[in-house]
Design a protein around this motif. Structure first.
Motif, PDB file in Angstrom:
ATOM      1  N   VAL A 161       0.844  -1.203   0.000  1.00 57.54           N
ATOM      2  CA  VAL A 161       0.000   0.000   0.000  1.00 57.54           C
ATOM      3  C   VAL A 161       0.873   1.245   0.000  1.00 57.54           C
ATOM      4  CG1 VAL A 161      -1.697   1.319   1.337  1.00 57.54           C
ATOM      5  CG2 VAL A 161      -1.929  -1.167   1.145  1.00 57.54           C
ATOM      6  N   GLY A 162       2.004   1.158   0.709  1.00 56.10           N
ATOM      7  CA  GLY A 162       2.929   2.300   0.771  1.00 56.10           C
ATOM      8  C   GLY A 162       3.458   2.690  -0.592  1.00 56.10           C
ATOM      9  N   LYS A 166      -4.652  10.979   0.891  1.00 54.49           N
ATOM     10  CA  LYS A 166      -3.836   9.816   1.243  1.00 54.49           C
ATOM     11  C   LYS A 166      -4.580   8.924   2.233  1.00 54.49           C
ATOM     12  CE  LYS A 166       0.495  10.764   2.303  1.00 54.49           C
ATOM     13  NZ  LYS A 166       1.656  11.538   2.832  1.00 54.49           N
ATOM     14  N   SER A 167      -5.278   9.543   3.173  1.00 54.22           N
ATOM     15  CA  SER A 167      -6.058   8.778   4.148  1.00 54.22           C
ATOM     16  C   SER A 167      -7.189   8.022   3.475  1.00 54.22           C
ATOM     17  CB  SER A 167      -6.611   9.715   5.224  1.00 54.22           C
ATOM     18  OG  SER A 167      -7.470   9.013   6.108  1.00 54.22           O
ATOM     19  N   VAL A 168      -7.925   8.702   2.601  1.00 52.21           N
ATOM     20  CA  VAL A 168      -9.019   8.062   1.874  1.00 52.21           C
ATOM     21  C   VAL A 168      -8.493   6.872   1.074  1.00 52.21           C
ATOM     22  CG1 VAL A 168     -10.674   8.352  -0.032  1.00 52.21           C
ATOM     23  CG2 VAL A 168     -10.494  10.108   1.751  1.00 52.21           C
ATOM     24  N   PHE A 169      -7.391   7.066   0.386  1.00 54.04           N
ATOM     25  CA  PHE A 169      -6.799   6.022  -0.453  1.00 54.04           C
ATOM     26  C   PHE A 169      -6.336   4.824   0.377  1.00 54.04           C
ATOM     27  CE2 PHE A 169      -2.756   4.262  -2.048  1.00 54.04           C
ATOM     28  CZ  PHE A 169      -3.215   3.638  -3.193  1.00 54.04           C
ATOM     29  N   CYS A 170      -5.530   5.082   1.388  1.00 50.30           N
ATOM     30  CA  CYS A 170      -4.960   3.996   2.176  1.00 50.30           C
ATOM     31  C   CYS A 170      -6.034   3.206   2.912  1.00 50.30           C
ATOM     32  CB  CYS A 170      -3.936   4.539   3.174  1.00 50.30           C
ATOM     33  SG  CYS A 170      -2.427   5.159   2.407  1.00 50.30           S
ATOM     34  N   LYS A 171      -7.002   3.908   3.488  1.00 42.78           N
ATOM     35  CA  LYS A 171      -8.047   3.205   4.235  1.00 42.78           C
ATOM     36  C   LYS A 171      -8.999   2.459   3.308  1.00 42.78           C
ATOM     37  CE  LYS A 171      -7.607   6.104   8.293  1.00 42.78           C
ATOM     38  NZ  LYS A 171      -8.157   7.181   9.150  1.00 42.78           N
ATOM     39  N   LEU A 183      -7.965   0.811   0.702  1.00 44.45           N
ATOM     40  CA  LEU A 183      -7.270  -0.445   0.426  1.00 44.45           C
ATOM     41  C   LEU A 183      -7.194  -1.338   1.667  1.00 44.45           C
ATOM     42  CD1 LEU A 183      -4.318   0.718  -1.868  1.00 44.45           C
ATOM     43  CD2 LEU A 183      -6.459  -0.374  -2.534  1.00 44.45           C
ATOM     44  N   ILE A 184      -6.868  -0.741   2.798  1.00 42.42           N
ATOM     45  CA  ILE A 184      -6.738  -1.526   4.031  1.00 42.42           C
ATOM     46  C   ILE A 184      -8.067  -2.174   4.411  1.00 42.42           C
ATOM     47  CG2 ILE A 184      -6.326  -1.329   6.517  1.00 42.42           C
ATOM     48  CD1 ILE A 184      -4.267   0.907   5.798  1.00 42.42           C
ATOM     49  N   ASN A 185      -9.162  -1.454   4.191  1.00 45.44           N
ATOM     50  CA  ASN A 185     -10.489  -1.945   4.582  1.00 45.44           C
ATOM     51  C   ASN A 185     -11.298  -2.462   3.401  1.00 45.44           C
ATOM     52  OD1 ASN A 185     -10.500  -1.079   7.522  1.00 45.44           O
ATOM     53  ND2 ASN A 185     -10.095   0.878   6.537  1.00 45.44           N
ATOM     54  N   LYS A 186     -10.612  -2.739   2.294  1.00 47.66           N
ATOM     55  CA  LYS A 186     -11.307  -3.145   1.066  1.00 47.66           C
ATOM     56  C   LYS A 186     -12.269  -4.312   1.292  1.00 47.66           C
ATOM     57  CE  LYS A 186      -9.095  -5.824  -1.748  1.00 47.66           C
ATOM     58  NZ  LYS A 186      -9.924  -7.064  -1.808  1.00 47.66           N
ATOM     59  N   ASP A 187     -11.820  -5.352   1.978  1.00 46.38           N
ATOM     60  CA  ASP A 187     -12.665  -6.530   2.166  1.00 46.38           C
ATOM     61  C   ASP A 187     -13.911  -6.201   2.977  1.00 46.38           C
ATOM     62  OD1 ASP A 187     -10.860  -8.023   0.716  1.00 46.38           O
ATOM     63  OD2 ASP A 187      -9.806  -8.784   2.494  1.00 46.38           O
ATOM     64  N   ASN A 188     -13.752  -5.406   4.017  1.00 44.02           N
ATOM     65  CA  ASN A 188     -14.919  -5.008   4.821  1.00 44.02           C
ATOM     66  C   ASN A 188     -15.883  -4.159   4.001  1.00 44.02           C
ATOM     67  OD1 ASN A 188     -14.024  -6.332   7.129  1.00 44.02           O
ATOM     68  ND2 ASN A 188     -12.896  -4.539   7.882  1.00 44.02           N
ATOM     69  N   TYR A 189     -15.337  -3.226   3.216  1.00 44.75           N
ATOM     70  CA  TYR A 189     -16.184  -2.367   2.403  1.00 44.75           C
ATOM     71  C   TYR A 189     -16.904  -3.177   1.324  1.00 44.75           C
ATOM     72  CZ  TYR A 189     -13.659   1.561   4.570  1.00 44.75           C
ATOM     73  OH  TYR A 189     -13.121   2.467   5.467  1.00 44.75           O
TER      74      TYR A 189
END
Length: 312
Positions: free
Chosen positions: A26-27, A211-216, A218-224
């Motif tokens: 993600v980084g 950056k926050s919108v983007f990273c979160k 991806l990090i929470n993709k499965d939950n979303y």
């Protein structure tokens, strides 16, 4: 400065690229997002200089006319209103612009055919002829002419779009946003002051936000995605595009993680973006799904808003 609409588009494209490429980091993808934003600002500076290059071509043609073996009266007494335009001269003399372009190797020297094409189209235009035919000269007239140039000559210019894509894949779809920035810059330019370019972003908060919108996302993709699937279980999955998923994942990330952005603003922005970056029916589909998601996430407290006028 770059609009939040463009930042959202950059985030959607970065999420799409990350997921399609099955990237692990993600980084690294975040760095690509930031780079694409920086490149959009490069384009703002780069395109600003086009009118200066067109002016230089006009000066070359005037000089060539005077040096003819048998010059006409018009050759010896050319109309110099365009090459003497006060606003174009401000752009040409802008040290801030010159330093930025030199530092980032931004120039049009390898694209003389593009400059010739733009000049050819320009001198055929009614607004150019009307401007040149007027005997009066004023800063306001010069300013309006240059704004007209950036309004009419560059958008939907196929050759320019080809050249920009050749120079950077990150510039695809950025030209319209950049032209709006240039026009706003020109509208704020006064006769007695040097041209001052816009900053890349209004504040650092804009970069932190996207950056926050983007990273979160991806990090929470499965939950979303589980949230999205609950409201699309009666839909044929093949009916909606992968980009629809990406747009909704990114929208949900903003809805949940940006408490100071009104829900309506987020919905309106992402639905509008979907009209240009997904299928013809996507905006209606995404609108319906996101409305239901918002109702549920507000009810269970997942979406909360803070600040004046946002607390319900």
């Amino acid at each position: 400065m770059l609009s939040r609409r463009l930042l959202r588009i950059k985030a959607i494209k970065a999420v799409y690229a990350h997921l399609k490429s099955e990237a692990d980091s993600v980084g690294a993808s975040e760095k690509n997002l930031v780079y694409s934003i920086e490149k959009a600002y490069h384009l703002y500076n780069h395109v600003f200089n086009i009118v200066v290059e067109v002016k230089k071509l006009a000066e070359t043609k005037i000089l060539a006319g005077k040096q003819k073996h048998l010059p006409t009266y018009e050759d010896l007494n050319p109309n110099t209103k365009f090459v003497d335009n006060a606003v174009i001269n401000k752009i040409a003399e802008c040290e801030q612009l010159a330093i930025f372009c030199e530092r980032n190797s931004l120039n049009w020297s390898n694209y003389p055919e593009l400059i010739k094409k733009i000049y050819s189209n320009l001198i055929k235009s009614d607004y150019y002829k009307n401007y040149m035919d007027k005997k009066s000269r004023s800063y306001v007239e010069d300013q309006k002419f240059v704004i007209d140039f950036f309004t009419y000559e560059l958008e939907d210019n196929e050759l320019l779009e080809e050249v920009l894509l050749e120079q950077s894949i990150f510039w695809e779809d950025d030209l319209g946003f950049v032209l709006t920035m240039i026009i706003k810059t020109l509208q704020g330019c006064s006769e007695k002051k040097a041209l001052k370019l816009m900053p890349m972003l209004k504040t650092q908060d804009d970069l932190d936000y996207i950056k926050s919108v983007f990273c979160k996302a991806l990090i929470n993709k499965d939950n979303y995605m589980k949230i999205i699937e609950r409201f699309t279980k009666n839909w044929d999955v093949d009916r909606f595009a992968f980009m629809d998923h990406v747009i909704m994942i990114t929208a949900i990330s903003e809805l949940i993680n940006c408490p100071t952005i009104p829900i309506k603003v987020t919905l309106d922005e992402f639905i509008e973006i979907s009209k240009y970056y997904s299928t013809l029916s996507s905006s209606t589909f995404i609108n319906g799904v996101l409305d239901k998601i918002v109702d549920e996430l507000k009810a269970d407290g997942t979406i909360t808003k803070e600040g004046r006028g946002l607390v319900e």
